[in-house]
Design a protein around this motif. Sequence first.
Motif, PDB file in Angstrom:
ATOM      1  N   SER A 160       0.737  -1.387  -0.010  1.00  0.00           N
ATOM      2  CA  SER A 160       0.043   0.060   0.041  1.00  0.00           C
ATOM      3  C   SER A 160       0.840   1.298   0.038  1.00  0.00           C
ATOM      4  CB  SER A 160      -0.951  -0.158   1.291  1.00  0.00           C
ATOM      5  OG  SER A 160      -1.875  -1.084   1.174  1.00  0.00           O
ATOM      6  N   ALA A 161       1.934   1.217   0.589  1.00  0.00           N
ATOM      7  CA  ALA A 161       2.554   2.475   0.873  1.00  0.00           C
ATOM      8  C   ALA A 161       3.337   2.531  -0.465  1.00  0.00           C
ATOM      9  CB  ALA A 161       3.648   2.148   1.912  1.00  0.00           C
ATOM     10  N   HIS A 162       3.843   1.558  -1.115  1.00  0.00           N
ATOM     11  CA  HIS A 162       4.439   1.402  -2.563  1.00  0.00           C
ATOM     12  C   HIS A 162       3.424   2.155  -3.500  1.00  0.00           C
ATOM     13  CE1 HIS A 162       8.816   0.073  -2.233  1.00  0.00           C
ATOM     14  NE2 HIS A 162       8.092  -1.060  -1.404  1.00  0.00           N
ATOM     15  N   MET A 163       2.398   1.874  -3.446  1.00  0.00           N
ATOM     16  CA  MET A 163       1.279   2.236  -4.572  1.00  0.00           C
ATOM     17  C   MET A 163       0.954   3.784  -4.229  1.00  0.00           C
ATOM     18  SD  MET A 163       0.599  -0.112  -6.613  1.00  0.00           S
ATOM     19  CE  MET A 163       2.403  -0.516  -6.401  1.00  0.00           C
ATOM     20  N   MET A 164       0.638   3.869  -2.861  1.00  0.00           N
ATOM     21  CA  MET A 164       0.587   5.586  -2.568  1.00  0.00           C
ATOM     22  C   MET A 164       1.747   6.354  -3.374  1.00  0.00           C
ATOM     23  SD  MET A 164      -0.635   7.344   1.009  1.00  0.00           S
ATOM     24  CE  MET A 164       1.115   7.002   1.475  1.00  0.00           C
TER      25      MET A 164
ATOM     26  N   ASP B 256      12.602   1.512  -7.050  1.00  0.00           N
ATOM     27  CA  ASP B 256      13.329   0.491  -6.609  1.00  0.00           C
ATOM     28  C   ASP B 256      12.300  -0.702  -6.313  1.00  0.00           C
ATOM     29  OD1 ASP B 256      15.585  -1.111  -5.508  1.00  0.00           O
ATOM     30  OD2 ASP B 256      15.068  -0.788  -3.551  1.00  0.00           O
ATOM     31  N   GLU B 257      12.554  -1.872  -7.147  1.00  0.00           N
ATOM     32  CA  GLU B 257      11.501  -2.969  -7.064  1.00  0.00           C
ATOM     33  C   GLU B 257      10.221  -2.514  -7.383  1.00  0.00           C
ATOM     34  OE1 GLU B 257      12.952  -5.878  -6.746  1.00  0.00           O
ATOM     35  OE2 GLU B 257      14.867  -5.521  -5.939  1.00  0.00           O
ATOM     36  N   VAL B 258       9.938  -1.949  -8.349  1.00  0.00           N
ATOM     37  CA  VAL B 258       8.483  -1.699  -8.652  1.00  0.00           C
ATOM     38  C   VAL B 258       7.638  -2.709  -9.097  1.00  0.00           C
ATOM     39  CG1 VAL B 258       9.209  -1.790 -11.394  1.00  0.00           C
ATOM     40  CG2 VAL B 258       7.255  -0.320 -10.456  1.00  0.00           C
ATOM     41  N   GLY B 259       6.626  -2.697  -8.334  1.00  0.00           N
ATOM     42  CA  GLY B 259       5.587  -3.535  -8.472  1.00  0.00           C
ATOM     43  C   GLY B 259       5.593  -4.667  -7.348  1.00  0.00           C
ATOM     44  N   VAL B 260       6.655  -4.650  -6.460  1.00  0.00           N
ATOM     45  CA  VAL B 260       6.873  -5.510  -5.447  1.00  0.00           C
ATOM     46  C   VAL B 260       5.776  -5.453  -4.572  1.00  0.00           C
ATOM     47  CG1 VAL B 260       8.280  -4.340  -3.895  1.00  0.00           C
ATOM     48  CG2 VAL B 260       8.812  -6.897  -4.249  1.00  0.00           C
ATOM     49  N   GLY B 261       5.642  -6.606  -3.707  1.00  0.00           N
ATOM     50  CA  GLY B 261       4.695  -6.809  -2.400  1.00  0.00           C
ATOM     51  C   GLY B 261       3.540  -7.298  -2.686  1.00  0.00           C
ATOM     52  N   THR B 262       3.146  -7.881  -3.902  1.00  0.00           N
ATOM     53  CA  THR B 262       1.753  -8.505  -4.204  1.00  0.00           C
ATOM     54  C   THR B 262       2.182  -9.746  -5.032  1.00  0.00           C
ATOM     55  OG1 THR B 262      -0.439  -8.114  -5.111  1.00  0.00           O
ATOM     56  CG2 THR B 262       1.507  -7.119  -6.214  1.00  0.00           C
ATOM     57  N   ASP B 263       0.945 -10.301  -5.575  1.00  0.00           N
ATOM     58  CA  ASP B 263       1.292 -11.247  -6.444  1.00  0.00           C
ATOM     59  C   ASP B 263       2.253 -11.034  -7.603  1.00  0.00           C
ATOM     60  OD1 ASP B 263      -0.059 -14.038  -7.738  1.00  0.00           O
ATOM     61  OD2 ASP B 263      -0.122 -12.439  -9.480  1.00  0.00           O
TER      62      ASP B 263
ATOM     63  N   GLY C 166       1.962  -7.861 -10.038  1.00  0.00           N
ATOM     64  CA  GLY C 166       2.813  -6.794  -9.735  1.00  0.00           C
ATOM     65  C   GLY C 166       3.622  -6.630 -10.795  1.00  0.00           C
ATOM     66  N   ALA C 167       3.997  -7.686 -11.672  1.00  0.00           N
ATOM     67  CA  ALA C 167       4.835  -7.357 -12.948  1.00  0.00           C
ATOM     68  C   ALA C 167       3.880  -6.374 -13.872  1.00  0.00           C
ATOM     69  CB  ALA C 167       5.365  -8.765 -13.745  1.00  0.00           C
ATOM     70  N   ALA C 168       2.669  -7.171 -14.126  1.00  0.00           N
ATOM     71  CA  ALA C 168       2.041  -6.202 -15.063  1.00  0.00           C
ATOM     72  C   ALA C 168       1.595  -4.831 -14.688  1.00  0.00           C
ATOM     73  CB  ALA C 168       0.351  -6.964 -15.036  1.00  0.00           C
ATOM     74  N   LEU C 169       1.351  -4.639 -13.489  1.00  0.00           N
ATOM     75  CA  LEU C 169       1.339  -3.116 -12.554  1.00  0.00           C
ATOM     76  C   LEU C 169       2.635  -2.229 -12.698  1.00  0.00           C
ATOM     77  CD1 LEU C 169      -0.765  -1.374 -11.247  1.00  0.00           C
ATOM     78  CD2 LEU C 169       0.065  -2.046  -9.092  1.00  0.00           C
TER      79      LEU C 169
ATOM     80  N   ILE D  85      14.888   5.092 -13.990  1.00  0.00           N
ATOM     81  CA  ILE D  85      15.596   4.150 -13.682  1.00  0.00           C
ATOM     82  C   ILE D  85      14.939   3.232 -12.967  1.00  0.00           C
ATOM     83  CG2 ILE D  85      16.859   5.430 -12.072  1.00  0.00           C
ATOM     84  CD1 ILE D  85      19.507   3.451 -12.595  1.00  0.00           C
ATOM     85  N   ALA D  86      14.526   2.060 -12.923  1.00  0.00           N
ATOM     86  CA  ALA D  86      13.911   1.072 -12.320  1.00  0.00           C
ATOM     87  C   ALA D  86      14.719  -0.275 -11.864  1.00  0.00           C
ATOM     88  CB  ALA D  86      12.565   0.653 -12.667  1.00  0.00           C
ATOM     89  N   THR D  87      14.663  -0.855 -10.719  1.00  0.00           N
ATOM     90  CA  THR D  87      15.105  -2.172 -10.326  1.00  0.00           C
ATOM     91  C   THR D  87      14.249  -3.171 -10.410  1.00  0.00           C
ATOM     92  OG1 THR D  87      15.094  -2.049  -8.060  1.00  0.00           O
ATOM     93  CG2 THR D  87      16.933  -1.141  -9.100  1.00  0.00           C
ATOM     94  N   THR D  88      14.359  -4.615 -10.634  1.00  0.00           N
ATOM     95  CA  THR D  88      13.078  -5.347 -10.777  1.00  0.00           C
ATOM     96  C   THR D  88      13.891  -6.942 -10.602  1.00  0.00           C
ATOM     97  OG1 THR D  88      11.322  -6.071 -11.856  1.00  0.00           O
ATOM     98  CG2 THR D  88      13.025  -5.476 -13.130  1.00  0.00           C
TER      99      THR D  88
END
Length: 796
Positions: free
Chosen positions: A394-398, A416-423, A427-430, A446-449
């Motif tokens: 939730s914190a990431h999404m906000m 950093d780790e975009v979309g992490v913390g869920t399915d 998460g990858a699609a988001l 610049i994004a890490t994943t």
Amino acid sequence: MSFRVTENTLERLEWPELAARLLALCRTPQAKTGDPRAEFASSLREVKVRLAETSEARALLDSDQIPPIGGVSDLTAGFRRAGKGGVMTTAELRDVHTSLVALRETSRFLADRAENSPQLAELADVISDHRSLEREIDHAIDSAGEVRDEASRELAAARRDAQQLAGDLQRRLARYLQDPKVTPSLSDDFYTVRNDRYVLPVRADARGSVRGIVHDASRSGTTLFIEPEAVVDLNNRLKQAELTVVREIERVLRELSVQVSEAADVLRVDLEMLGLIDLAFARGRLSQEMRGSEPVVAEDGVFELPQLRHPLLDPDEAVPNDLSLGTSWHVLVVSGPNAGGKTVALKSLGLAALMVRAGLHVPADPGSRVALVDAVLADIGDGQDMRESLSTFSAHMMNLSSIVQDAGENSLALLDEVGVGTDPGEGAALGQAILETLADAGTRVIATTHYNLLKEMASVDGRFCNASVDFDPDTLAPTYRLHMGAPGASSATAVAARMGMPGSVLERANALLDREDRRLDRMLSELSSSRAALEAEQREVASARAESETLRDEYREKLERLQERRDRLFIEMRDDLDRSFKEAHAEVAAIIRQVQRGGSAQDAAAARERLLALEADAREAEEEHGVRARITPAAERFDWRHARVGDRVVLPGGAPGALESLPDRRGRVRVRSGSATLVVPVDQIGAVDAAAGPPPEHGRVVLEKAHRETAPSGGGTLHCDLRGLRAEAARERVTEALDRALADERAAVEFIHGIGTGALRQVVREELAASPFVSDIQGGDPDHGGDGVTTAIVGS
């Protein structure tokens, strides 16, 4: 547009730590406590000015030119007191003086270097001239913070009076201590001071024996401190003198405080400028420590950072990496194992964007480019907050929602780790949707994943580019190397193994992995291993090349030294041989002269044998030292033992000639070739086999004796004009003339040298006197040249 960055973003990027490191390098309180320009610059022009200041300061520091900024104190409290009409202390006034000295010397320091440091000199040019106030303070207060006697005549007089009265008092009390009527009543043999009055320590039981005023008593009450009646007046006068001193000091300090108060507003501005100069040099020192360089800054969205390092890491230990963004791609997707350096690379680029706004050099190689972005937006770390009922996701999404809404064409987003913390699938699609939205807005990202779906974006969308960090498959340790253009495997099981996860758990995890994901992960791991092996081979090749070049340079130096030694030996050998030949030829000439005067032919043959032996030694030495002989092949076949005038010879180059003289003491012969007569060294003469004629008997020297005639019978007198020649040239011409006279069977040679200073005449007669072919030397007749002519009689 103003620059935007949140406090949370600054904390996530560790900016406060970098700012604290910068402030620790400052030397003035104005720079340490911060000033308006310590914030981020708002325009490209201001950024370039600050970077120029930093570069100028760095250049001065690199050449050990340190500005005299030190010693400045915080003058806020003193300014405030003086502004309210109060009196500043001597310490505060000395601090003002020290600050004025720093202002003046720093201004002069930068003015003297204005040509190479124009931006810093422009700052110093604002500083006003306070030398008058500086002199007033220094005249009144010494370096220890004491008011000088020279501050005023009244103060000097009052201090003299006080010192004289104190001396009188001390002498009077010393007499009390020696008075036999008083000493029995004293508890100690010294006087002291109580309540600023000189007193004697009197026993309480002897109070009546010393008349005076009691000022104090000991803790036990057994001693009373009494001021004798005889010294009360002196004590009063001393007290009055001391009060005069105090009042005069206060008057001096008040006058100085008024002057400081009047200059306070200008001084605040000047000290602020000094703080800016100090801050610029602190940025220069930080650049030295980071081994940074000034980047090219533009509003084109391009980041090119060769050998970029994190500014908070030791440059000797940090692994530098090449990082670029905004050239032909807007989104850089960094993948690879955990703890491999992905987040460090992300933070390093974000800090570079902040550093140029603050006028700092970036920790990268020269030639770097940094885009001047309007906003730095970051989603780094875990934003979980129990009080706000926010989970990690939730914190990431906000935060990501705010970034997507705020990001624009001139923004930098660090995810950093975009979309992490869920399915993982969701998460990858988001994450893909978020990155595509930011790319559509023109934002640099610049994004890490760890999501394979995001790693595949670069193959289908030209706005995306992959980068990966390495993992050593042998040691299971990260290398912290970043590779542009290739995705990386997450290597989660390898990291787990490194952290001590049991093997059974790892085997079960591998069995549960999705086949497609496992195949892609294996492929990326193999690719990473192949790349690491290739780079290792490249490093070995580069090392071997460098080693071979070093060896080649060493061999070249050795060869040059050997060649120099060979040349030196050759020169020494030739000199030795030349000396030997000259000595041999001189000996031959002497023997010939003896033969002409009746000596034996055997002596001449012996001399010639010696000459031939020396020639053989020369050839042997040349062959031994590997030196190519300068003697022509034909010359080696010429037998000088049987040589005589008239023999046909071959000159250098193959031209034929006739021998007109035998070798002289310099090892030269005269040869006629066509209409020309040449003087040639014997080692350049070759023989003509067919025309050599039958050689005379071995060992016999054939000499043709010249007949002395006064008249030209058969040859007469040969004339030689030497006028205008130098000494060495004249000697050669004398030798040539004598050889010609012998060959032509002339009876005499007349040398015309002129009178002049007589130097040329002396040279000619010395040469003739040394010649074995001259039997007599005569001066010219008065009617026929006189002292300007010398005649040599040739023959015996």
